[in-house]
Design a protein around this motif. Structure first.
Motif, PDB file in Angstrom:
ATOM      1  N   SER A   1     -72.197 -45.711 -59.312  1.00 21.05           N
ATOM      2  CA  SER A   1     -73.698 -45.007 -60.024  1.00 21.05           C
ATOM      3  C   SER A   1     -74.541 -44.372 -60.572  1.00 21.05           C
ATOM      4  O   SER A   1     -75.301 -44.521 -61.126  1.00 21.05           O
ATOM      5  CB  SER A   1     -74.809 -45.831 -58.681  1.00 21.05           C
ATOM      6  N   THR A   2     -73.930 -43.062 -59.576  1.00 22.37           N
ATOM      7  CA  THR A   2     -74.334 -41.556 -60.202  1.00 22.37           C
ATOM      8  C   THR A   2     -73.509 -41.761 -61.293  1.00 22.37           C
ATOM      9  O   THR A   2     -73.920 -40.831 -62.287  1.00 22.37           O
ATOM     10  CB  THR A   2     -73.731 -40.950 -59.062  1.00 22.37           C
ATOM     11  N   LEU A   3     -72.518 -41.968 -61.979  1.00 25.60           N
ATOM     12  CA  LEU A   3     -71.804 -41.529 -62.988  1.00 25.60           C
ATOM     13  C   LEU A   3     -72.890 -42.316 -64.289  1.00 25.60           C
ATOM     14  O   LEU A   3     -73.253 -41.991 -65.755  1.00 25.60           O
ATOM     15  CB  LEU A   3     -70.893 -42.869 -63.544  1.00 25.60           C
ATOM     16  N   VAL A   4     -73.595 -43.827 -63.934  1.00 27.50           N
ATOM     17  CA  VAL A   4     -74.503 -44.643 -65.166  1.00 27.50           C
ATOM     18  C   VAL A   4     -75.421 -43.667 -65.159  1.00 27.50           C
ATOM     19  O   VAL A   4     -76.237 -43.303 -65.660  1.00 27.50           O
ATOM     20  CB  VAL A   4     -74.747 -46.147 -64.480  1.00 27.50           C
ATOM     21  N   ALA A   5     -76.103 -43.615 -63.640  1.00 31.54           N
ATOM     22  CA  ALA A   5     -77.218 -42.082 -64.040  1.00 31.54           C
ATOM     23  C   ALA A   5     -77.185 -41.157 -64.330  1.00 31.54           C
ATOM     24  O   ALA A   5     -78.354 -40.648 -65.579  1.00 31.54           O
ATOM     25  CB  ALA A   5     -77.748 -41.625 -62.390  1.00 31.54           C
ATOM     26  N   ALA A   6     -76.359 -40.119 -64.997  1.00 33.59           N
ATOM     27  CA  ALA A   6     -75.366 -38.918 -65.387  1.00 33.59           C
ATOM     28  C   ALA A   6     -75.432 -40.019 -67.047  1.00 33.59           C
ATOM     29  O   ALA A   6     -76.328 -38.864 -67.626  1.00 33.59           O
ATOM     30  CB  ALA A   6     -74.543 -38.497 -64.943  1.00 33.59           C
ATOM     31  N   LEU A   7     -75.034 -41.066 -67.710  1.00 34.81           N
ATOM     32  CA  LEU A   7     -75.430 -41.602 -68.693  1.00 34.81           C
ATOM     33  C   LEU A   7     -76.736 -41.217 -69.632  1.00 34.81           C
ATOM     34  O   LEU A   7     -77.038 -41.171 -69.761  1.00 34.81           O
ATOM     35  CB  LEU A   7     -74.284 -42.171 -68.660  1.00 34.81           C
ATOM     36  N   LEU A   8     -77.305 -41.959 -68.550  1.00 38.34           N
ATOM     37  CA  LEU A   8     -78.704 -42.599 -68.852  1.00 38.34           C
ATOM     38  C   LEU A   8     -79.866 -40.898 -69.122  1.00 38.34           C
ATOM     39  O   LEU A   8     -80.984 -41.357 -69.210  1.00 38.34           O
ATOM     40  CB  LEU A   8     -79.724 -43.527 -67.784  1.00 38.34           C
ATOM     41  N   GLY A   9     -78.754 -39.891 -68.225  1.00 37.40           N
ATOM     42  CA  GLY A   9     -80.267 -38.992 -68.198  1.00 37.40           C
ATOM     43  C   GLY A   9     -80.869 -38.757 -66.432  1.00 37.40           C
ATOM     44  O   GLY A   9     -81.430 -37.785 -66.525  1.00 37.40           O
TER      45      GLY A   9
END
Lengths: 551, 556
Positions: free
Chosen positions: B385-393
């Motif tokens: 989920s952190t990977l996703v959150a980072a992609l979203l900024g």
């Protein structure tokens, strides 16, 4: 439960209530007496009598000053003590009403905050004696005493004071109920709507940001805020009116006393010092009765708390809730023969029109592991609640060959255990949370059962069995709570165990492993225990012996 | 506790107006207090000296005038304070909500969202009593007490001396008793706390207690715990009520002292009755505001605490704003670069992300070919989920992200290249259509219906109305509507990448299978790179490839 019945529970009995009222009355009378005696002292002194004549007044002034503070302190202690003592009776009284219908007979029980609100409401009722009855009684008594005293000194002034006080009471009550009505009708819904908007915005900030919707959302919040502020401002004009009128009436009472008293000066028994008394007493009386508006708004809160309790606790046990029958066979169910047989079972929740489950057939024999699946809303939890007799049913349901209606509720629940979807953990240590399932269990037994559910390492890291779980289990994760709940159920050694959605509140990544662990731990060494597991997650086929699909 | 936080004036302009108005009203109220005492004592004294009602008529009229003015002022004060409270709350709320959106989801992730919502919503209501009761009283005390003492001093200095000498006793004792109360409370804080929550604990756990056959025997426990609670609380109250006792004792003793000393001086003729009566009426007024401030103490404490929570967020936002202002220029360039749809491979190289300098994931290298369907799997806590959150900024990352060979600064929000559906449905009150077409530039029913079909939610009526937080839908339905919302955005904005975080966690196997079919039709009909984070085997099996994150990657 009727509101009057609840309020009666909240009001201490006269013998307990009287000391506080009496002390409060003395304190209030001292306050009035202090001003009256000081006014008398000064005006009499101006006539330069021998100091001897004033000794009484001087002693009176000092005594009233001390008495006012001392009695007040004693009053607050006495009345709080009485209120707390009544709280015990009140809590037990409400609790005993809850026990036979809990959990499913409480209206609105499927909403999470019901019980939290209910307990807060019960505790709010303490304010009935403290902040409602007592100030009203004291204000009334002080007002009456003062009117009589002034009336004896000068009848017209007494009548003027009486009129002012009656007007004040009428205006105060009317203004109070008007304001309350307005705030309930127009402001409360707007306030609720606004709080919802804010909650939606803050909780979903990630969604709003990812969809570039924050600006539109903030504008919507702003609009809700503007509507609320407008309503508050438009009612603001009314809120001060009562205070203003009370102050006006207090002044008017003093002026009326002067108007009545000045022409009477020099008549027998009416001289300067008496004039000072009748002009100043209204000031002190109105100060005492300024607690009335506060008491009225406290009454409003207490009454709405009582109403909420009343609506949550039904007068009669709803037909959907099983009641203990007077003459039931005291058969004990043999664990090795604890076979559940449901035939054509339907059940519904109180106050809901259509049944949540219909025509269910199910057989659970010792050693079975039945998986119950179905979309949400298909009645999985309803079935679990029928099994442990939280809900009444239609059709036939027998346990060990006996119709469950012929068994004591406690006997059914000794045989069939339920591990709830959201297990309740008490704000105690882990030990206490386990012990209540089996109060004579040794620490070694507790550790052993924690080991079976895969928690012994975690408990050791937390500092052993004395580690606390936090309020409502706030210090443990959803999965750990499920494991503790299972450990509890294993300690109680139910022949049949129902697990209701153990992964509902668990991080998806840990759900499969948890499900597997719970299922393998719930078996007893002899393989006799039957398990009914309710789950929306797929369960490995080798762990179950049968399925039931609902909906 | 600070009685008035200066930040309140800084953040809420309405508070300044409120304070200024309060000062003017306080001054006028003080004038009324003095005027009332003056005219009342004059009328009584002159009547005793033999003036008739007719001679006294102007004086009594003046007294009536003061009474009316006093009532009017009370009304005005009440209205001003209600208005002030409403205005200040509005200003603070709007500022704090803006601040929260600026701080963003990354900041929120470390906090309890409900408690932030409580702070900004109902929490601020504690300011109501703070503004309508406590602050006006505080202002009045600051004005009335010195003025009244001064007037008494000008009339009869020995009485003023008596008042001045007793006044300081009040705050000193209040502070001493406050300390003592805290000590008593602290000593048994744990005990008091657990006693006060234990009734809730028993009632809250009633179902559990019933299941274990323990419900009936709790009544005795409730009784004994409440009794214990009474005993312990009374110990605290015995000390804390002392502060009220001191207040009342000092103020009434001061009145008694003034009355007796004035009386004695009247007897020897060194003082006139008019002065004596005037001073007697004024003496309690020097203490009254102070006493009332004392009784409003709790309202004040709640209000200050509520304001504190708000200031904390506002301070965090202004600190964050100055920190990020430096790279604002970079953002603008990126927005231009990724305008319009771009269909190409999404590539991560040396990509790492985490919260507050605590690395959670990476560095990793990964490639998602254009139009592919990738499942990201791995144990909980590995950082999916952190990977996703980072992609979203939502959280900062290091390393490079390229789409079709162009560098993309993940984190520049407001970009159309990525659409996302999170683990929580996050629906709003309103129709299903409004939810699916959230922030749409031109809401399109046909496209919304298509999105619902892809998300296996076509049985849900677009016009169905949802309550707050999407109430009315089951967990599985809410999840599918939120997937449809992400699909709609991806279709409308031609997003190159669609990320779904645990899209089937609330679905049974049948619905999950239908969702897989729907996603397949989506990737076949549009060039969209689909990334699904999942733990469900069936969903992972349906993907073209699986990116499995291992805890080892985390250690690197």
């Amino acid at each position: 439960m009727r509101t009057t019945e609840i309020l009666r529970l909240a009001q201490p009995r006269a013998r307990r209530f009287a000391p506080g009222v009496l002390l409060g009355l003395l304190s209030a009378l001292c306050a009035v007496g202090l001003l009256a005696t000081s006014a008398y002292l000064i005006t009499r002194a101006a006539e330069m009598p021998p100091i001897l004549y004033l000794n009484m007044a001087i002693v009176g002034v000092r005594a009233f000053a001390l008495g006012r503070a001392g009695f007040r302190y004693a009053e607050r202690l006495a009345s709080h003590d009485a209120a707390f003592r009544t709280l015990a009776t009140l809590r037990v009284g409400i609790y005993e009403r809850l026990v036979p219908i809990a959990p499913d007979g409480l209206a609105g029980t499927r909403r999470g905050d019901l019980l939290t609100r209910l307990t807060a409401d019960v505790d709010e009722l303490q304010n009935l004696p403290l902040r409602v009855v007592q100030p009203l009684v004291i204000s009334g008594a002080v007002a009456a005493t003062s009117v009589v005293t002034v009336w004896i000194l000068l009848p017209q002034a007494g009548i003027a004071l009486l009129v002012a006080l009656v007007l004040a009471a009428l205006v105060g009550t009317a203004a109070n109920s008007l304001i309350a009505a307005r705030s309930e009708q127009s402001i409360a819904p707007l306030r609720g709507a606004f709080a919802d908007e804010v909650l939606d915005t803050v909780v979903n900030l990630d969604v709003l940001t990812a969809f570039d919707a924050t600006d539109a959302r903030l504008a919507a919040v702003e609009r809700a805020d503007a509507r609320l502020t407008r309503a508050v401002l438009s009612s603001a004009a009314g809120t001060g009116v009562a205070t203003g009128i009370l102050s006006l009436l207090a002044g008017a009472a003093s002026i009326a006393a002067l108007l009545a008293g000045i022409p009477s000066l020099g008549t027998p028994g009416f001289d300067g010092p008496v004039l000072a008394i009748i002009a100043l007493v209204p000031i002190a009386v109105f100060e005492v009765i300024s607690s009335v508006p506060l008491a009225l708004s406290a009454l409003r809160q207490v009454r709405s708390s009582a109403q909420r309790i009343g609506s949550a606790v039904p007068d009669v046990v709803p037909p959907e809730i099983p009641v203990e029958r007077a003459a039931v066979a005291h058969t004990a169910i043999d664990p090795s023969n604890a076979v559940i047989e449901l035939r054509g079972v339907s059940a519904s929740w109180p106050q809901e029109s259509s049944p949540a489950i219909r025509g269910i057939d199910l057989t659970v024999s010792p050693g079975d592991r039945i998986l119950v699946t179905g979309a949400s809303g298909s009645g999985k939890t309803t079935l679990a609640h029928v099994l442990v007799r939280f809900l009444e049913f239609e059709g036939s349901y027998s346990l060990g060959g006996v119709d469950v209606r012929d068994l004591p509720l406690a006997e059914v629940r000794r045989t069939i255990g339920l591990s709830e979807q959201l297990p309740y953990l008490f704000d105690e240590s882990i030990r206490q949370n386990l012990l209540f399932a089996k109060d004579d269990a040794s620490d070694a037994q507790l550790i052993a059962v924690l080991d079976r559910v895969g928690l012994s390492e975690w408990v050791r890291q937390r500092g052993g069995l004395d580690a606390r779980v936090g309020e409502r289990g706030s210090l443990v994760s959803g999965g750990q709570a499920q494991r503790i709940a299972l450990a509890r159920a294993l300690l109680a050694d139910f022949p049949v165990l129902v697990l209701d959605e153990p992964t509902a509140n668990v991080d998806p990544g840990r759900a499969d492993a948890l499900l597997r662990d719970l299922l393998s731990a719930s078996a007893d060494p002899a393989g006799r225990r039957a398990v009914v597991i309710i789950s929306h997650l797929p369960v490995p086929a080798d762990l179950i012996t049968g399925r039931l699909r609902l909906g | 506790m600070k009685p008035l936080d200066p930040r309140l004036l800084g953040y809420a302009r309405a508070a300044r107006v409120f304070l200024a108005a309060g000062a003017v009203i306080g001054l006028a109220q003080t004038a009324c207090i003095v005027g009332f005492a003056w005219f009342l004592s004059q009328v009584i004294v002159r009547a005793i000296h033999g003036q008739s009602l007719d001679e006294l008529a102007p004086m009594i009229a003046a007294l009536a005038g003061v009474v009316i003015a006093r009532a009017l002022l009370l009304w005005i004060a009440e209205v001003t304070s209600t208005r002030g409270a409403a205005r200040v709350k509005s200003q603070l709320r709007s500022r704090v909500l803006t601040a929260v959106t600026e701080l963003g989801p990354g900041w929120m992730a470390a906090r309890n969202a409900t408690s932030v919502a409580t702070v900004t919503g109902p929490g601020l209501d504690a300011l109501d009593t703070y503004f309508s009761r406590y602050l006006p009283q505080l202002i009045l005390t600051a004005i009335a007490t010195p003025v009244v003492v001064l007037v008494i001093f000008l009339q009869d200095w020995p009485s003023a001396l008596g008042v001045v000498l007793t006044l300081p006793i009040i705050p000193v004792f209040m502070i001493l008793i406050g300390w003592a109360t805290q000590t008593v409370q602290k000593k048994q804080w744990r005990l008091l706390n657990s006693l006060s929550t234990s009734f809730l604990d028993v009632v809250g756990g009633l179902a559990t207690l019933t299941l274990f056959g323990r419900a009936a025997r709790q009544a005795e426990r409730i009784r004994s715990v409440t009794e214990q609670y009474r005993v312990q609380t009374m110990k605290v109250l015995r000390v804390s009520f002392l502060s009220g006792f001191v207040l009342e004792l000092v103020s009434s003793l001061a009145v008694a002292v003034v009355a007796v000393s004035v009386g004695l001086r009247l007897i020897d003729g060194s003082l006139g009755l008019s002065v004596g009566l005037f001073v007697l009426l004024l003496a309690p007024e020097a203490f009254l505001p102070l006493r009332q401030v004392g009784t409003q103490f709790h309202a004040a404490a709640d209000g200050v605490a509520a304001a504190d929570d708000v200031f904390e967020i506002l301070d965090a936002a202004s600190a964050g704003a100055s920190a990020t202002r430096s790279n604002a220029g970079a953002d603008i360039a990126i927005v231009r670069m990724s305008d319009g749809p771009s269909a190409g491979a999404l590539r991560l190289s040396g990509f790492a992300a985490g919260y507050d300098d605590r690395p959670v994931i990476g560095p990793i290298d990964a490639e998602f070919p254009a139009g592919s369907f990738t499942a990201i799997t791995g144990p909980s806590g590995v950082g999916k989920s952190t990977l996703v959150a980072a992609l979203l900024g939502f959280v900062a990352h290091t390393g490079a992200v390229t789409l079709d060979g162009h560098a993309i600064e993940a984190g520049a929000t407001g970009l159309d290249w990525i659409s996302w559906c999170g683990q929580r449905p996050g629906l709003f009150a309103g129709s299903v259509f409004e939810n699916v077409a959230l922030a749409s530039r031109a809401p399109d029913r046909a496209m919304a219906a298509r999105a619902l079909a892809i998300a296996a939610a076509d049985e849900i009526d677009l016009d169905r109305m949802l309550g707050v937080a999407g109430a009315g839908l089951s967990g599985g339905q809410a999840q599918r509507v939120s997937i449809a919302r992400a699909v709609y955005r991806a279709l409308e904005r031609h997003s190159a990448v669609l990320v779904l975080d645990e899209p089937s966690s609330a679905l049974d196997e049948l619905s999950e299978a239908r969702l897989v079919d729907g996603l397949r039709t989506l990737t076949e009909s549009a060039t969209i790179t689909l990334i699904v984070v999942t733990h469900r085997e069936a969903l992972a099996r349906a993907a073209d490839s699986i990116l499995s994150l291992e805890p080892a990657a985390m250690a690197a």
